[in-house]
Design a protein around this motif. Structure first.
Motif, mmCIF file in Angstrom:
data_model
loop_
_atom_site.group_PDB
_atom_site.id
_atom_site.type_symbol
_atom_site.label_atom_id
_atom_site.label_comp_id
_atom_site.label_asym_id
_atom_site.label_seq_id
_atom_site.Cartn_x
_atom_site.Cartn_y
_atom_site.Cartn_z
ATOM 1 N N GLN A 1 44.901 44.227 39.822
ATOM 2 C CA GLN A 1 44.632 42.812 40.053
ATOM 3 C C GLN A 1 43.376 42.422 39.278
ATOM 4 O O GLN A 1 42.479 43.256 39.095
ATOM 5 N N CYS A 2 43.323 41.163 38.850
ATOM 6 C CA CYS A 2 42.123 40.600 38.242
ATOM 7 C C CYS A 2 41.401 39.780 39.297
ATOM 8 O O CYS A 2 42.023 39.290 40.239
ATOM 9 N N VAL A 3 40.092 39.627 39.125
ATOM 10 C CA VAL A 3 39.364 38.748 40.035
ATOM 11 C C VAL A 3 39.886 37.324 39.840
ATOM 12 O O VAL A 3 40.436 36.990 38.784
ATOM 13 N N PRO A 4 39.734 36.444 40.832
ATOM 14 C CA PRO A 4 40.338 35.102 40.790
ATOM 15 C C PRO A 4 39.877 34.167 39.667
ATOM 16 O O PRO A 4 40.516 33.157 39.431
ATOM 17 N N ILE A 5 38.797 34.487 38.961
ATOM 18 C CA ILE A 5 38.380 33.599 37.862
ATOM 19 C C ILE A 5 39.344 33.659 36.685
ATOM 20 O O ILE A 5 39.331 32.778 35.832
ATOM 21 N N PHE A 6 40.189 34.691 36.627
ATOM 22 C CA PHE A 6 41.177 34.796 35.550
ATOM 23 C C PHE A 6 42.452 34.084 35.971
ATOM 24 O O PHE A 6 43.086 34.455 36.964
ATOM 25 N N THR A 7 42.805 33.026 35.226
ATOM 26 C CA THR A 7 43.959 32.186 35.555
ATOM 27 C C THR A 7 44.628 31.704 34.279
ATOM 28 O O THR A 7 44.083 31.860 33.178
ATOM 29 N N ASP A 8 45.782 31.080 34.421
ATOM 30 C CA ASP A 8 46.380 30.343 33.312
ATOM 31 C C ASP A 8 45.421 29.209 32.943
ATOM 32 O O ASP A 8 44.639 28.753 33.779
ATOM 33 N N HIS A 9 45.468 28.760 31.703
ATOM 34 C CA HIS A 9 44.699 27.605 31.201
ATOM 35 C C HIS A 9 43.189 27.847 31.168
ATOM 36 O O HIS A 9 42.417 26.891 31.161
ATOM 37 N N MET A 10 42.747 29.098 31.145
ATOM 38 C CA MET A 10 41.302 29.352 31.132
ATOM 39 C C MET A 10 40.745 29.302 29.714
ATOM 40 O O MET A 10 41.466 29.452 28.734
ATOM 41 N N VAL B 1 50.294 38.276 33.571
ATOM 42 C CA VAL B 1 50.332 37.462 32.355
ATOM 43 C C VAL B 1 49.615 36.140 32.624
ATOM 44 O O VAL B 1 49.956 35.420 33.560
ATOM 45 N N PHE B 2 48.613 35.848 31.790
ATOM 46 C CA PHE B 2 47.873 34.586 31.873
ATOM 47 C C PHE B 2 48.178 33.797 30.611
ATOM 48 O O PHE B 2 47.890 34.264 29.501
ATOM 49 N N GLN B 3 48.779 32.614 30.785
ATOM 50 C CA GLN B 3 49.225 31.817 29.639
ATOM 51 C C GLN B 3 48.286 30.655 29.359
ATOM 52 O O GLN B 3 47.496 30.255 30.211
ATOM 53 N N ASP B 4 48.395 30.125 28.142
ATOM 54 C CA ASP B 4 47.611 28.961 27.717
ATOM 55 C C ASP B 4 46.110 29.257 27.789
ATOM 56 O O ASP B 4 45.326 28.473 28.283
ATOM 57 N N VAL B 5 45.745 30.427 27.290
ATOM 58 C CA VAL B 5 44.342 30.863 27.267
ATOM 59 C C VAL B 5 43.769 30.520 25.899
ATOM 60 O O VAL B 5 44.443 30.704 24.881
ATOM 61 N N VAL B 6 42.555 30.004 25.860
ATOM 62 C CA VAL B 6 41.906 29.701 24.582
ATOM 63 C C VAL B 6 40.505 30.296 24.549
ATOM 64 O O VAL B 6 39.879 30.502 25.584
#
Length: 114
Positions: free
Chosen positions: A3-12, A74-79
């Motif tokens: 698991q990743c800590v909650p700060i890692f999300t889609d759109h980050m 999988v975290f999408q839309d990361v820039v």
């Protein structure tokens, strides 16, 4: 289970030009692989006896969106770009366009996304 800590999300947005720490928890001894195929970035680590893990990705430049993979996550839309933290009170909600001279300043701004 990784698991990743909650700060890692889609759109980050991840800070460009700096090492990127990706971290979380898992079962001790489990292997964690973090990758961004569009940037050809990848790094691995092993979950420590404490259940914590951390991987450092090398610096990346700003650009198009990408997908961050952490094992099966999988975290999408990361820039990659500029990450700024601003602190204040209710005045933090005030928009520049509504400030005295704000509309004129925005017209002169060379950065269209401001």
């Amino acid at each position: 289970m990784i698991q990743c800590v909650p700060i890692f999300t889609d759109h980050m947005v991840l800070q460009q030009g700096k090492n990127t720490a990706v971290f979380g928890t898992g079962s001790p001894g489990e292997t964690v692989t973090v990758s961004i195929s569009e940037r050809k970035l990848s790094a691995s680590a092993v979950v420590q006896p404490s259940g914590m893990w951390q991987v450092q990705l090398p610096p990346a430049t700003a650009g198009e969106t990408c997908t961050l993979r952490v094992n099966d996550l999988v975290f999408q839309d990361v820039v990659f770009g500029e990450v700024w933290l601003a602190g204040g009170q209710s005045n933090m909600e005030f928009m520049l366009k509504n400030a005295k001279g704000g509309a004129e300043e925005l017209k002169q701004c060379p950065e269209p996304s401001v």
